[in-house]
Write a protein that holds these residues in place. Sequence first.
Motif, PDB file in Angstrom:
ATOM      1  N   PRO A  90      -6.987  35.034  25.316  1.00  0.00           N
ATOM      2  CA  PRO A  90      -6.028  34.230  26.063  1.00  0.00           C
ATOM      3  C   PRO A  90      -6.379  32.741  25.988  1.00  0.00           C
ATOM      4  O   PRO A  90      -7.547  32.384  25.865  1.00  0.00           O
ATOM      5  CB  PRO A  90      -6.195  34.736  27.498  1.00  0.00           C
ATOM      6  N   ASN A 146       4.021  35.956  22.380  1.00  0.00           N
ATOM      7  CA  ASN A 146       3.317  37.220  22.622  1.00  0.00           C
ATOM      8  C   ASN A 146       4.004  38.417  21.978  1.00  0.00           C
ATOM      9  O   ASN A 146       3.337  39.335  21.502  1.00  0.00           O
ATOM     10  CB  ASN A 146       3.182  37.466  24.127  1.00  0.00           C
ATOM     11  N   LEU A 156       2.191  26.925  22.073  1.00  0.00           N
ATOM     12  CA  LEU A 156       2.040  28.157  22.851  1.00  0.00           C
ATOM     13  C   LEU A 156       2.481  29.358  22.018  1.00  0.00           C
ATOM     14  O   LEU A 156       3.471  29.295  21.299  1.00  0.00           O
ATOM     15  CB  LEU A 156       2.853  28.058  24.146  1.00  0.00           C
ATOM     16  N   ASN A 210      -0.805  34.177  25.149  1.00  0.00           N
ATOM     17  CA  ASN A 210      -0.551  33.529  26.425  1.00  0.00           C
ATOM     18  C   ASN A 210      -0.974  34.520  27.496  1.00  0.00           C
ATOM     19  O   ASN A 210      -0.520  35.666  27.478  1.00  0.00           O
ATOM     20  CB  ASN A 210       0.951  33.238  26.527  1.00  0.00           C
ATOM     21  N   ASP A 261      -1.416  37.194  29.985  1.00  0.00           N
ATOM     22  CA  ASP A 261      -0.477  38.078  30.670  1.00  0.00           C
ATOM     23  C   ASP A 261      -1.079  39.468  30.608  1.00  0.00           C
ATOM     24  O   ASP A 261      -1.340  39.984  29.520  1.00  0.00           O
ATOM     25  CB  ASP A 261       0.883  38.039  29.963  1.00  0.00           C
ATOM     26  N   THR A 274      -5.920  28.544  33.132  1.00  0.00           N
ATOM     27  CA  THR A 274      -5.308  29.859  33.334  1.00  0.00           C
ATOM     28  C   THR A 274      -6.288  30.819  34.020  1.00  0.00           C
ATOM     29  O   THR A 274      -6.159  32.036  33.895  1.00  0.00           O
ATOM     30  CB  THR A 274      -4.902  30.447  31.969  1.00  0.00           C
ATOM     31  N   PRO A 281      -3.429  24.347  26.446  1.00  0.00           N
ATOM     32  CA  PRO A 281      -2.912  24.175  25.084  1.00  0.00           C
ATOM     33  C   PRO A 281      -4.003  23.807  24.057  1.00  0.00           C
ATOM     34  O   PRO A 281      -4.961  23.095  24.393  1.00  0.00           O
ATOM     35  CB  PRO A 281      -1.890  23.060  25.236  1.00  0.00           C
TER      36      PRO A 281
END
Lengths: 275, 76
Positions: free
Chosen positions: A170, A129, A126, A151, A153, A183, A174
């Motif tokens: 994004p 950011n 991951l 990731n 956001d 997501t 994984p």
Amino acid sequence: MLPLRGISRDDIIIKNINMKNTLKIGGKELKSRFFMGTGKFANFEEMQKAIIASKADVVTVAVRRVDLDSKTDNILDFIPKDVVLMPNTSGARNADEAVRIAHLAKAAGCGNWIKIEVIPDNQYLLPDNLETLKAIEALVKEDFVVLPYMNPDLVMARRMVEAGAVAIMPLGAPIGSNRGIKTKEIVKIMVKELSVPVIVDAGIGKPSEAAECMEMGCGAVLADTAVATADDSVLMAEAFAEAIEAGRKAYLAGTGGVQESASASSPLTGFLRDS
Amino acid sequence: MRGGKNLSTDYMLTVNGKQTEFKENQTVRNFLEEKGLEPQKVVLELNKEILSRENWSETILQDGDSLEIISFVGGG
């Protein structure tokens, strides 16, 4: 006798004005919305065929130390010269390492695109950011075309766009997990709110999942493992290309509404019965 | 000083993290050719600074230098 049906399919030509759309990134007009990775292929010949079958205009590579003890072919000899090469900064654990890798990639003389990838953890891969944002700030100043892997956001993505990222990438799940777009809810919001293309990167395992991303309005999809580890990677590359194109068309066409109850396709009157 | 050893072969440099011997007055380009590397396909960092291709023929390796030889590989 007159034909029962008057029109042949050849009589009507449909010109779909909506399909005149290209993806513009970093001053380049891309015809394909499929970005393809080059890792994990059985060999470079197979990778080359998959790139051609994918019709991808953007292809990713990584930067590594040369192994002086074993002679291997050079990957660049197998990547068509008319695709945009997008090196990633994989292996970087912080912004400084990402910037160093970006410099090395640029020195190779294959353009100024860079996919920033800053990953401090090896189990889930991951991204960090915050370090990614720092790397964007540094590299945009040096005229790189910067696409950050991140990731999902919204707030952080906005900061990355303000810092000069030309697209936001994004993760769906994984890296290499083939689990699909886990997501989805956040990515949907990002598509709606961001002024740059959202390119789902990582986790996409099947063409149907890539199509789903495109139906949501994503700008493009990046896949690697899903193609490279398929039994027939060349056929899978083609399948992804078609799914991504279909998903894009569906997005432009505008999907119909979803409802709980049925809605008959034919009138609920005139039935051949009396009650 | 190591007894009995010819000093001219005693030059060491770190290449991709490994200690490697090199000849006195050897240029970077010459070193790469000796290692069988195609110059067009690699990028170099000498002591953490990128060494651009134009300078490979003039740059002479020094004892204790650190050289990184980098190229593209498959990745997503």
